[in-house]
Design an enzyme around this catalytic site. Structure first.
Site, PDB file in Angstrom:
ATOM      1  N   PRO A   2       0.752  -1.214   0.000  1.00 27.63           N
ATOM      2  CA  PRO A   2       0.000   0.000   0.000  1.00 27.63           C
ATOM      3  C   PRO A   2       0.795   1.283   0.000  1.00 27.63           C
ATOM      4  O   PRO A   2       1.261   1.722   1.032  1.00 27.63           O
ATOM      5  CB  PRO A   2      -0.737  -0.077   1.329  1.00 27.63           C
ATOM      6  CG  PRO A   2       0.168  -0.898   2.189  1.00 27.63           C
ATOM      7  CD  PRO A   2       1.176  -1.515   1.299  1.00 27.63           C
ATOM      8  N   GLU A   3       0.915   1.916  -1.101  1.00 26.97           N
ATOM      9  CA  GLU A   3       1.210   3.351  -1.103  1.00 26.97           C
ATOM     10  C   GLU A   3      -0.077   3.992  -1.593  1.00 26.97           C
ATOM     11  O   GLU A   3      -1.067   3.289  -1.808  1.00 26.97           O
ATOM     12  CB  GLU A   3       2.402   3.674  -2.011  1.00 26.97           C
ATOM     13  CG  GLU A   3       3.689   3.006  -1.530  1.00 26.97           C
ATOM     14  CD  GLU A   3       4.911   3.360  -2.365  1.00 26.97           C
ATOM     15  OE1 GLU A   3       5.010   4.522  -2.813  1.00 26.97           O
ATOM     16  OE2 GLU A   3       5.753   2.484  -2.574  1.00 26.97           O
TER      17      GLU A   3
END
Length: 290
Positions: A2-3
């Site tokens: 997750p970015e």
DNA sequence: CTGTGTTCCTGTTCGC
DNA sequence: TGCGAACAGGAACACA
């Protein structure tokens, strides 16, 4: 995964199934992830209707019908998947890959289920009153949204003024800019032709105005994030979107995880190097990134 | 206050 | 093939 682009991809995947439905059951399978689940997690969510699903930085925010917000962070390895119907609790399901790391399952009033899986358990969930959200310790110091209207070279200059820290560290600092992670920092710095080792303050003029490099960096940060969102994020290892599809931005990486490869910049001729900065890998071209 | 290093946890990959 | 070491998308925390 997750970015920012991956979290936004998850948000877009979950929203159609989740928003407008009620949580008819909440199956919490362990007491903690990175942090303990909030007190009475299951009771506080069961029966609630989800009115909206938004994103702030790398957080997913589910607005509930009792003025509370379910806050979810995916950590390093968190993912959600949607199942159309309750799978039988049988041998085949339990043997399914990674089922051991299915930590929360939300049963929806539509009959679908949303399952949170997180092998490393660096993710976490919290329930916060909507009115207290911006003052909450999790959000009080969260920085600028890099896809927001206020994000530009001048904003970067204000954030970086007087900073001796390297650009890599400054861009990863979520209290300055919220949502960038290791991949997209590496990619943005390459696009801007800036070394990850360069001091953040070097993009600010003495009078506090942005240098041309600051303007360019802000522009390419926005570009690379928008392109990645458009591509459905990056799928490293087996990470998938909520519908099981793979994102494909990883095929667009110019430097991330490409140590030894030729620099993709036209006419550069350099080779991608890997260095470690504050314990994380930085990939960059020493020839065209100054 | 600023900047850096460590730590949480499990899974995968790489070199021998 | 097995086996240990290195490494992985994050960020809170401790410390100089």
């Amino acid at each position: 995964m997750p970015e920012l682009p991956e979290v936004e991809t998850v948000r877009r995947g979950l929203a159609p199934a989740l928003v407008g439905t009620r949580l008819v059951s909440v199956d919490q399978r362990r007491p903690d992830l990175r942090f303990p689940f909030p007190e009475n997690f299951v009771q506080r969510l069961t029966g609630r209707r989800v009115d909206a699903l938004s994103r702030r930085a790398k957080y997913l925010l589910a607005d509930l019908d009792d003025a509370q917000v379910l806050v979810m962070h995916l950590g390093m390895s968190g993912s959600f998947r949607i199942e159309d119907e309750t799978p039988p609790g049988n041998f085949h399901y339990l043997k399914a890959k990674n089922a051991a790391h299915d930590h929360v399952a939300f049963g929806l009033s539509t009959g679908k289920r949303i399952i949170y899986n997180d092998p490393r358990r660096f993710g976490f969930m919290q329930i916060i009153a909507r009115a207290e959200l911006s003052a909450h310790p999790l959000f009080r110091n969260v920085g600028l949204e890099p896809l927001g209207n206020e994000f530009d070279g001048a904003a970067l200059a204000r954030l970086f003024a007087g900073k001796a820290a390297p650009l890599k560290a400054a861009l990863l600092d979520q209290t300055l800019i919220a949502g960038l992670g290791n991949i997209y920092v590496c990619e943005a710095l390459h696009r801007a032709g800036l070394s990850p080792r360069r001091a953040a303050g070097s993009l600010v003029r003495k009078n506090g105005s942005p240098t041309d490099h600051a303007d360019l960096l802000a522009k390419v940060i926005r570009e690379v994030l928008e392109e990645a969102v458009e591509a459905g994020g990056s799928s490293l290892r087996d990470h998938r979107q909520t519908n099981g599809a793979l994102g494909y931005f990883q095929h667009c990486f110019r430097v991330y995880d490409r140590e030894g490869a030729p620099c993709p910049r036209e006419g550069c001729g350099g080779v991608i190097k890997r260095i470690v900065q504050s314990g994380r890998s930085s990939f960059f071209c020493g020839t065209c990134q100054k």
